[in-house]
Design an enzyme around this catalytic site. Structure first.
Site, short mmCIF file in Angstrom:
data_model
loop_
_atom_site.label_atom_id
_atom_site.label_comp_id
_atom_site.label_asym_id
_atom_site.label_seq_id
_atom_site.Cartn_x
_atom_site.Cartn_y
_atom_site.Cartn_z
CG LEU A 143 -19.39 -8.41 0.07
CD1 LEU A 143 -19.83 -7.80 -0.88
CD2 LEU A 143 -18.95 -7.85 1.22
NE ARG A 176 -2.40 9.52 -0.54
CZ ARG A 176 -3.74 9.39 -1.35
NH1 ARG A 176 -3.84 8.59 -2.14
NH2 ARG A 176 -4.49 9.43 0.13
CG ASN A 200 -14.12 -11.44 -4.61
OD1 ASN A 200 -14.87 -12.07 -5.12
ND2 ASN A 200 -13.75 -11.50 -4.07
CE1 TYR A 253 -3.09 2.30 -6.29
CE2 TYR A 253 -2.04 3.92 -7.67
CZ TYR A 253 -2.93 3.82 -7.61
OH TYR A 253 -4.44 4.62 -7.17
P1 NAD Z 1 -7.37 5.61 0.64
O1 NAD Z 1 -5.90 4.60 1.01
O2 NAD Z 1 -7.34 6.71 1.62
O3 NAD Z 1 -8.14 5.00 1.14
C1 NAD Z 1 -8.67 3.59 -0.16
C2 NAD Z 1 -9.65 3.39 1.04
O4 NAD Z 1 -9.67 1.63 0.49
C3 NAD Z 1 -8.83 2.81 2.50
O5 NAD Z 1 -10.31 2.38 3.28
C4 NAD Z 1 -8.82 1.63 2.38
O6 NAD Z 1 -8.79 0.76 3.69
C5 NAD Z 1 -10.33 0.77 1.68
N1 NAD Z 1 -8.61 -0.19 1.04
C6 NAD Z 1 -8.07 -0.81 0.76
N2 NAD Z 1 -7.72 -1.65 0.41
C7 NAD Z 1 -9.48 -2.98 0.75
C8 NAD Z 1 -9.79 -4.05 0.42
N3 NAD Z 1 -8.78 -5.36 0.49
N4 NAD Z 1 -10.87 -4.25 0.77
C9 NAD Z 1 -11.62 -3.28 1.10
N5 NAD Z 1 -10.85 -2.20 1.61
C10 NAD Z 1 -9.67 -1.69 1.17
O7 NAD Z 1 -6.99 5.71 -0.49
P2 NAD Z 1 -7.45 7.55 -1.11
O8 NAD Z 1 -6.56 8.44 -2.06
O9 NAD Z 1 -8.72 8.20 -1.12
O10 NAD Z 1 -8.25 6.67 -2.94
C11 NAD Z 1 -9.03 5.98 -2.94
C12 NAD Z 1 -9.20 5.22 -4.67
O11 NAD Z 1 -8.65 6.39 -5.85
C13 NAD Z 1 -8.05 4.09 -5.01
O12 NAD Z 1 -8.45 3.28 -5.31
C14 NAD Z 1 -6.99 4.62 -5.61
O13 NAD Z 1 -5.75 3.91 -6.36
C15 NAD Z 1 -7.83 6.05 -6.22
N6 NAD Z 1 -6.41 6.82 -6.55
C16 NAD Z 1 -6.77 7.91 -6.31
C17 NAD Z 1 -5.81 9.28 -6.21
C18 NAD Z 1 -5.31 10.88 -4.93
O14 NAD Z 1 -4.83 11.28 -5.52
N7 NAD Z 1 -5.94 10.25 -3.88
C19 NAD Z 1 -4.63 9.29 -7.37
C20 NAD Z 1 -5.38 8.80 -8.04
C21 NAD Z 1 -6.28 7.26 -7.75
N1 UDP Z 2 7.57 14.36 -3.25
C1 UDP Z 2 8.22 14.87 -2.42
N2 UDP Z 2 8.14 14.91 -1.24
C2 UDP Z 2 7.68 14.47 -0.80
C3 UDP Z 2 6.57 12.96 -0.68
C4 UDP Z 2 6.58 13.26 -2.28
O1 UDP Z 2 9.14 15.33 -3.36
O2 UDP Z 2 7.58 14.25 0.75
C5 UDP Z 2 7.31 14.02 -4.68
C6 UDP Z 2 7.21 12.23 -4.94
O3 UDP Z 2 9.20 11.88 -5.86
C7 UDP Z 2 6.64 12.68 -6.30
C8 UDP Z 2 5.76 13.89 -5.68
O4 UDP Z 2 5.79 14.54 -4.83
O5 UDP Z 2 7.50 13.12 -7.48
C9 UDP Z 2 4.42 13.44 -5.94
O6 UDP Z 2 4.87 12.45 -5.23
P1 UDP Z 2 3.12 11.79 -3.78
O7 UDP Z 2 3.81 10.31 -3.30
O8 UDP Z 2 2.16 12.58 -4.00
O9 UDP Z 2 2.48 10.89 -5.41
P2 UDP Z 2 2.33 10.94 -6.74
O10 UDP Z 2 2.26 11.51 -8.12
O11 UDP Z 2 3.88 10.40 -7.05
O12 UDP Z 2 2.03 9.16 -6.87
#
Ligand code: NAD
Ligand code: UDP
Length: 320
Positions: free
Chosen positions: A65, A195, A108, A154
């Site tokens: 930043l 998803r 950062n 990831y």
């Molecule tokens: P999302 O993609 O909706 O949100 C991620 C945000 O990060 C986005 O707004 C994106 O623009 C921003 N971003 C990405 N790279 C960036 C960068 N270099 N600089 C600034 N901003 C950046 O995803 P989410 O589902 O809201 O996930 C949020 C967090 O939670 C992530 O770290 C993800 O790994 C973790 N997480 C989410 C889930 C889930 O099921 N949603 C599960 C496990 C972990």
């Molecule tokens: N999946 C599916 N159909 C879809 C999207 C996902 O059958 O249209 C399956 C995918 O193969 C995985 C599970 O649903 O086994 C969950 O997938 P998601 O991408 O939501 O999240 P993950 O837990 O794999 O990060």
């Protein structure tokens, strides 16, 4: 700056991050949302644009930043570090960006935490367990990750972020905590982010076949977003959590086929399930969090059952 109420949410324009910003504002925080809209959406935060306690900084955290912004962040009390693509199709598409935001980006933001003595929460993931051999997954399990597979950009990025965060705790006594988030769903998921829950609901609402990958016997355990956000709020602010790693999710395990059938019923869709392709290599067969530690340390557990959460999510997708 002892009584500062500043907090930072990286990834605050994303699905979970924007829901978290809403709740932090309700808790009277001065919220600094940092996002570059890589996978997030301006619409998720547009309702906050006139809130004087909400500050949006459009920035890619792979770069440090500016001095000017850093000055504005002086005295930050807590940091929720969520910036990272999270959906499998998105992190494959942005594989290098995913590796960089979790490594350079995390570095950062940890530096900002160190300069300000802020509490720091890393949003990690159940993906650090890979395709697990232990079920349900406890924090003590080291995981089963393919380091060179298509999910590794990831999984390994998050494992690196965890390692880096732990070193800031060991070397600089930074007040860090790592939350391993399990599958979360609800309003503000991007309709097209690939998803399973968003795919199935949108397919059902438009009477298109629900795309099952593999035979649909793989399992996931889905947590409604408001439950996740309440857990994150507590975990990010509570004392006595330095160096802790905590699973967060809903242990109600379902097969993907069951989820599809349930969504068909709930939406009254005329559609059906369709096996469209094999499951990707390394796509976990089973996933379910052991949340004993979250219950003990945070007095937290999910409140919204899947039936209720899906109704709310379907209502949301009907409107967007
Ligand atoms: P999302 O993609 O909706 O949100 C991620 C945000 O990060 C986005 O707004 C994106 O623009 C921003 N971003 C990405 N790279 C960036 C960068 N270099 N600089 C600034 N901003 C950046 O995803 P989410 O589902 O809201 O996930 C949020 C967090 O939670 C992530 O770290 C993800 O790994 C973790 N997480 C989410 C889930 C889930 O099921 N949603 C599960 C496990 C972990
Ligand atoms: N999946 C599916 N159909 C879809 C999207 C996902 O059958 O249209 C399956 C995918 O193969 C995985 C599970 O649903 O086994 C969950 O997938 P998601 O991408 O939501 O999240 P993950 O837990 O794999 O990060």
């Amino acid at each position: 700056m002892k009584n500062s109420n500043k907090c930072i949410v990286t990834g605050g324009a994303g699905f979970i991050g924007s829901n978290l910003c809403d709740r932090l504002l309700e808790q009277r925080f001065e919220v600094y949302c940092i996002d570059n809209f890589l996978t997030g959406n301006q619409k998720n935060i547009s309702h906050l644009s006139k809130n004087p306690s909400f500050h949006f900084i459009k920035h890619d955290i792979i770069s440090p930043l500016s001095q000017e912004v850093q000055k504005e962040l002086d005295g930050t009390k807590c940091i929720y570090h969520l910036a990272s693509p999270a959906s499998p199709p998105q992190y494959r598409r942005y594989s290098i960006e995913t590796l960089r935001v979790n490594s350079e980006g995390t570095f950062n933001i940890l530096q900002i935490a160190r300069q300000n003595g802020s509490k720091f929460l890393l949003a990690s993931t159940s993906e650090v367990y890979g395709n697990p051999h232990v079920h349900p997954q406890k924090e003590t399990y080291y995981g089963n990750v393919n380091t060179v597979g298509t999910r590794s950009c990831y999984d390994e990025a998050k494992r690196f972020a965890e390692s880096l965060t732990m070193e800031f705790f060991r070397k600089f006594q930074l007040s860090i905590r790592i939350v391993r988030i399990f599958n979360t769903y609800g309003p503000r998921m991007q309709p097209d982010d690939g998803r399973v829950v968003s795919n199935f609901i949108n397919q059902a609402l438009s009477d298109k076949p629900l795309t099952i990958y593999g035979d649909g016997s793989q399992t996931r355990s889905f947590c409604y977003v408001s439950d996740m956000v309440e857990g994150l709020l507590i975990a990010g602010q509570k004392e006595g959590l330095d160096g802790e790693v905590i699973n967060m999710g809903n242990p109600d395990e379902k097969t993907i086929k069951e989820i599809g059938e349930y969504i068909l019923k709930l939406t009254g869709s005329k559609s059906h399930l369709m096996n469209v392709k094999d499951k990707e290599i390394d796509d976990p067969d089973r996933r379910k969090p052991d949340i004993t530690k979250a219950k003990r340390l945070l007095q937290w557990q999910p409140q919204i059952p899947l039936s209720e959460g899906l109704i709310r999510t379907v209502d949301y997708f009907k409107k967007v």
